[in-house]
Each structure stands twice: as C-alpha cells, then as structure tokens.
Design a protein around this motif. Structure first.
Motif, mmCIF file in Angstrom:
data_model
loop_
_atom_site.group_PDB
_atom_site.id
_atom_site.type_symbol
_atom_site.label_atom_id
_atom_site.label_comp_id
_atom_site.label_asym_id
_atom_site.label_seq_id
_atom_site.Cartn_x
_atom_site.Cartn_y
_atom_site.Cartn_z
ATOM 1 N N ALA A 83 0.964 -1.328 0.088
ATOM 2 C CA ALA A 83 0.056 0.026 0.113
ATOM 3 C C ALA A 83 0.774 1.319 -0.059
ATOM 4 O O ALA A 83 2.102 1.272 0.037
ATOM 5 N N ALA A 84 0.217 2.311 -0.171
ATOM 6 C CA ALA A 84 0.674 3.813 0.128
ATOM 7 C C ALA A 84 1.730 4.229 -0.634
ATOM 8 O O ALA A 84 1.601 3.899 -1.847
ATOM 9 N N GLY A 85 2.894 4.488 -0.083
ATOM 10 C CA GLY A 85 4.206 4.971 -1.064
ATOM 11 C C GLY A 85 4.607 3.917 -1.813
ATOM 12 O O GLY A 85 5.011 4.244 -2.654
ATOM 13 N N SER A 86 4.585 2.826 -1.443
ATOM 14 C CA SER A 86 5.101 1.691 -2.351
ATOM 15 C C SER A 86 4.544 1.513 -3.668
ATOM 16 O O SER A 86 5.143 1.610 -4.837
ATOM 17 N N VAL A 87 3.258 1.846 -3.721
ATOM 18 C CA VAL A 87 2.498 1.818 -5.186
ATOM 19 C C VAL A 87 2.608 3.271 -5.763
ATOM 20 O O VAL A 87 2.921 3.257 -6.804
ATOM 21 N N VAL A 129 -3.847 4.021 -2.024
ATOM 22 C CA VAL A 129 -3.907 2.927 -3.217
ATOM 23 C C VAL A 129 -3.227 1.738 -2.601
ATOM 24 O O VAL A 129 -2.144 1.802 -1.734
ATOM 25 N N ALA A 130 -3.584 0.546 -2.829
ATOM 26 C CA ALA A 130 -2.987 -0.762 -2.595
ATOM 27 C C ALA A 130 -3.200 -1.706 -3.688
ATOM 28 O O ALA A 130 -4.141 -1.760 -4.366
ATOM 29 N N LEU A 131 -2.430 -2.741 -3.591
ATOM 30 C CA LEU A 131 -2.513 -3.901 -4.542
ATOM 31 C C LEU A 131 -2.222 -5.189 -3.589
ATOM 32 O O LEU A 131 -1.466 -5.067 -2.546
ATOM 33 N N ARG A 132 -2.805 -6.210 -4.171
ATOM 34 C CA ARG A 132 -2.569 -7.509 -3.802
ATOM 35 C C ARG A 132 -2.828 -8.646 -4.494
ATOM 36 O O ARG A 132 -3.432 -8.388 -5.461
ATOM 37 N N LEU A 133 -2.210 -9.900 -4.219
ATOM 38 C CA LEU A 133 -2.826 -11.009 -5.052
ATOM 39 C C LEU A 133 -3.461 -11.875 -3.948
ATOM 40 O O LEU A 133 -3.371 -12.084 -2.974
ATOM 41 N N ILE A 134 -4.719 -12.174 -4.762
ATOM 42 C CA ILE A 134 -5.778 -13.112 -4.186
ATOM 43 C C ILE A 134 -5.695 -14.122 -5.003
ATOM 44 O O ILE A 134 -6.320 -14.127 -6.198
ATOM 45 N N ASP A 135 -5.512 -15.331 -4.730
ATOM 46 C CA ASP A 135 -5.436 -16.692 -5.728
ATOM 47 C C ASP A 135 -4.806 -16.426 -6.971
ATOM 48 O O ASP A 135 -5.240 -16.745 -7.975
ATOM 49 N N ASP A 136 -3.742 -15.777 -6.828
ATOM 50 C CA ASP A 136 -3.106 -15.322 -7.937
ATOM 51 C C ASP A 136 -3.670 -14.483 -9.120
ATOM 52 O O ASP A 136 -3.068 -14.059 -10.159
ATOM 53 N N GLU A 137 -4.715 -13.761 -8.696
ATOM 54 C CA GLU A 137 -5.225 -12.467 -9.198
ATOM 55 C C GLU A 137 -4.999 -11.448 -8.556
ATOM 56 O O GLU A 137 -4.886 -11.125 -7.316
ATOM 57 N N LEU A 138 -4.677 -10.384 -9.482
ATOM 58 C CA LEU A 138 -3.902 -8.892 -8.908
ATOM 59 C C LEU A 138 -5.423 -8.311 -8.710
ATOM 60 O O LEU A 138 -6.368 -8.411 -9.159
#
Length: 182
Positions: free
Chosen positions: A34-38, A120-129
């Motif tokens: 999240a945040a600054g990373s993205v 803003v944030a990103l993640r993988l859930i069951d290999d789906e972005l």
C-alpha cells in the motif's frame, strides 16, 4: 491511466509480482502492498525511471484484530530479517490520525490516508491481482497531491497533511508534482 492499463503494468513487472507473491505468502488477513510503495512505483515508471529505486518505500498493511500490537511488532521484526519493509496492522493505526475512530478493514484505513495519491493498494488473491484505489488512478498519473475527503473534513487532520507535505518534499524527486491545499 485506466485500471486495466495499471494492472497490466504491474503484471508485466517481475519484481512487483514477486513482491506481491511474498506478501500473499505471509498469510496475513486482509493484507496489501500500500501507500508509498504503489504511489512511488507508479511515479517512477511514469517518469521513465525503474519502478523501484534507491529509496524503496515498502508498506505492507494488514487488518487482523486477533493479532496484538506486540505480535504485530514481532511479525514486523521477523519480516525485516529478510526484507526492509514496514508491516502495520491497521487495527492500531487510527491513533496516528487526529479524532479517528478505529478502522473496520484495511480498505477503510487506506481510504483515510492523508493524500489521495497515497490511498492506493495492491494484492494477490489466488494469484489474481487486485487493486484498491478509492480515489482513482487519475491523481497519481497526473502527479497530483490532494488531501483525502477524510482529511479535508478536519482542521486537525489538515495540519498533519501540511506537515507531511513539508516532510516528504516529493517535488524534489518528481518535479512534475502538483500539490493542492484544498
């Protein structure tokens, strides 16, 4: 930049996908990069720089009321043996924002970050972005810094917003940044 274009950019970046896989494999509830990373990654890419540079700002957030504050610190210390990342359980993070009630989820916390470009944030859930950008990607792709509606609603929060702007000095690294006080 559309969500589809953004997700395509992320999916084509081996380093970013590896990072998201590591986070998913931590097995933390409601966890995100999240945040600054993205935000910083996106600004770097849009500026023609490598996505990750000499100043990585890797913020891993999660939401789990069953993990105590001390246990969160232990998890972060253990994680930092392998990666120089921040790990924050959003259950406890509301105390850093003036007059803020406890958060109900990681998404709730992210939506109340100081700047729209930081929310803003990103993640993988069951290999789906999966992307969470409650204020859209337009402000990020236009290099704009605005306070979130949550921060705009409080004069105490706006003091914190202005302090962050001065401390972060993003325009030094990305001169195309436009800061809004609204």
């Amino acid at each position: 930049m559309t969500e589809k274009e953004f997700l395509s950019l992320i999916q084509s970046d081996k380093d970013m996908m590896s990072l998201l896989k590591i986070i998913a494999d931590l097995g933390l509830k409601d966890s995100w990069l999240a945040a600054g990373s993205v935000r910083n990654y996106t600004w770097n890419v849009l500026s023609g720089r490598p996505g990750f540079d000499y100043e990585p700002d890797l913020d891993v957030v999660f939401y789990d009321p069953d993990v105590s504050y001390d246990d969160t610190l232990a998890l972060e210390a253990n994680l930092q043996k392998a990666y120089p990342w921040e790990l924050k359980n959003q259950v406890f993070m509301h105390v850093h924002n003036p007059d803020t009630a406890g958060y109900e989820s990681a998404r709730d916390a992210i939506s109340k970050y100081p700047e729209t470009a930081t929310a803003v944030a990103l993640r993988l859930i069951d290999d789906e972005l999966e992307l969470y950008a409650p204020y859209g990607l337009d402000v990020i792709s236009r290099f704009e810094i605005h306070p979130t509606p949550y921060f705009k609603a409080s004069s105490k929060s706006m003091v914190l917003y202005h302090e962050r702007l001065a401390k972060k000095d993003w325009a030094k690294k990305w001169p195309q940044i436009k800061v809004f006080q609204d």
